[in-house]
Every structure is written in structure tokens, then in C-alpha cells.
Motif scaffolding. Structure first.
Motif, PDB file in Angstrom:
ATOM      1  N   ALA A   1      -4.301   5.530  -3.315  1.00 20.78           N
ATOM      2  CA  ALA A   1      -2.881   5.415  -2.980  1.00 20.78           C
ATOM      3  C   ALA A   1      -2.163   4.590  -4.058  1.00 20.78           C
ATOM      4  O   ALA A   1      -1.036   4.921  -4.438  1.00 20.78           O
ATOM      5  CB  ALA A   1      -2.693   4.768  -1.605  1.00 20.78           C
ATOM      6  N   GLY A   2      -2.829   3.567  -4.564  1.00 20.25           N
ATOM      7  CA  GLY A   2      -2.235   2.751  -5.638  1.00 20.25           C
ATOM      8  C   GLY A   2      -2.097   3.519  -6.927  1.00 20.25           C
ATOM      9  O   GLY A   2      -1.129   3.338  -7.673  1.00 20.25           O
TER      10      GLY A   2
ATOM     11  N   ALA B   1      -9.520   4.948  -0.389  1.00 20.28           N
ATOM     12  CA  ALA B   1      -8.204   5.501  -0.050  1.00 20.28           C
ATOM     13  C   ALA B   1      -7.093   4.579  -0.530  1.00 20.28           C
ATOM     14  O   ALA B   1      -6.078   5.041  -1.076  1.00 20.28           O
ATOM     15  CB  ALA B   1      -8.107   5.721   1.458  1.00 20.28           C
ATOM     16  N   ALA B   2      -7.269   3.278  -0.366  1.00 21.90           N
ATOM     17  CA  ALA B   2      -6.266   2.318  -0.831  1.00 21.90           C
ATOM     18  C   ALA B   2      -6.144   2.351  -2.354  1.00 21.90           C
ATOM     19  O   ALA B   2      -5.043   2.308  -2.901  1.00 21.90           O
ATOM     20  CB  ALA B   2      -6.621   0.917  -0.349  1.00 21.90           C
TER      21      ALA B   2
ATOM     22  N   ARG C   1      -1.617   6.765  -7.209  1.00 19.41           N
ATOM     23  CA  ARG C   1      -0.561   7.790  -7.041  1.00 19.41           C
ATOM     24  C   ARG C   1       0.839   7.213  -7.220  1.00 19.41           C
ATOM     25  O   ARG C   1       1.747   7.941  -7.538  1.00 19.41           O
ATOM     26  CB  ARG C   1      -0.693   8.433  -5.670  1.00 19.41           C
ATOM     27  N   ARG C   2       0.981   5.920  -6.963  1.00 21.36           N
ATOM     28  CA  ARG C   2       2.313   5.300  -7.074  1.00 21.36           C
ATOM     29  C   ARG C   2       2.738   5.217  -8.468  1.00 21.36           C
ATOM     30  O   ARG C   2       2.694   4.972  -9.437  1.00 21.36           O
ATOM     31  CB  ARG C   2       2.317   3.917  -6.424  1.00 21.36           C
TER      32      ARG C   2
END
Length: 102
Positions: free
Chosen positions: A98-99, A94-95, A101-102
Motif C-alpha cells: 500500500a505504501g 499488504a501495508a 502504490r502511494r
């Protein structure tokens, strides 16, 4: 009276010697599922390793954890194959996503 050293080979098991075949359990190893006649088991390069003869008769080794000699994974024993993912692995994934997607 002085005795000459014995030239007979010992048949006794030595410390770290495995006396039965072991199965390669690592899913991506080319020998996966095959049984190997093990020469010895010992720590080398900071990890427990299994030594065996390859198909050409050369001495080779692999991590003990890639064989049936490895102790069972406590996580897999508890979940009894009901889950394919560990909680920490999902948190890390998940982390990572999330990275991205940024």
C-alpha cells in the motif's frame, strides 16, 4: 601429601556440552543439511549458539536456531506445512505494498 593436578582429559559431558552431532537446518546457510560435531552449546552475544570445528579445524559458531537443536516452531507445528505465510507477515506485506502504490 600434596597431589599434582591431573593432566588427563575429562570424558564427562560438561554443562552446555552437546554429545551428538546436529544438522544445520537454516535453508540459506552454506552447510545446510550437513551434520556437525558440536563442541559446546552456550549463550554468547545474547543468544544461544552452537560451537563446532569448521573444515580447517578452527572453532566456529552459529545460532542454535539454525540447527536441529532448536525447538520446533509452534506455528509450523500447528499448520503442518499447509500454509507458507503467517498472518502477521501477510498484513505487513499488504501495508508495504500500500505504501509503494502511494
Amino acid at each position: 601429601m600434596k597431589h599434582a593436578p591431573s593432566t588427563a582429559l575429562s570424558t564427562a559431558a560438561h554443562t552446555g556440552e552437546v554429545t551428538s552431532p546436529v544438522r544445520v537446518t537454516h535453508p540459506f546457510h552454506p552447510l545446510h543439511g550437513q551434520e556437525l560435531d558440536v563442541l559446546a552449546e552456550r549463550v554468547q552475544w545474547g543468544e544461544a549458539r552452537v560451537f563446532y570445528r569448521d573444515s580447517q579445524g578452527h572453532r566456529a559458531s552459529m545460532p542454535l536456531g539454525w540447527t536441529s537443536l532448536a525447538p520446533p516452531d509452534p506455528y509450523l507445528a500447528v499448520v503442518a506445512a499447509r500454509s507458507r505465510f503467517r498472518v502477521q507477515d501477510l498484513i505487513d506485506l499488504a501495508a508495504l505494498l500500500a505504501g509503494v502504490r502511494r
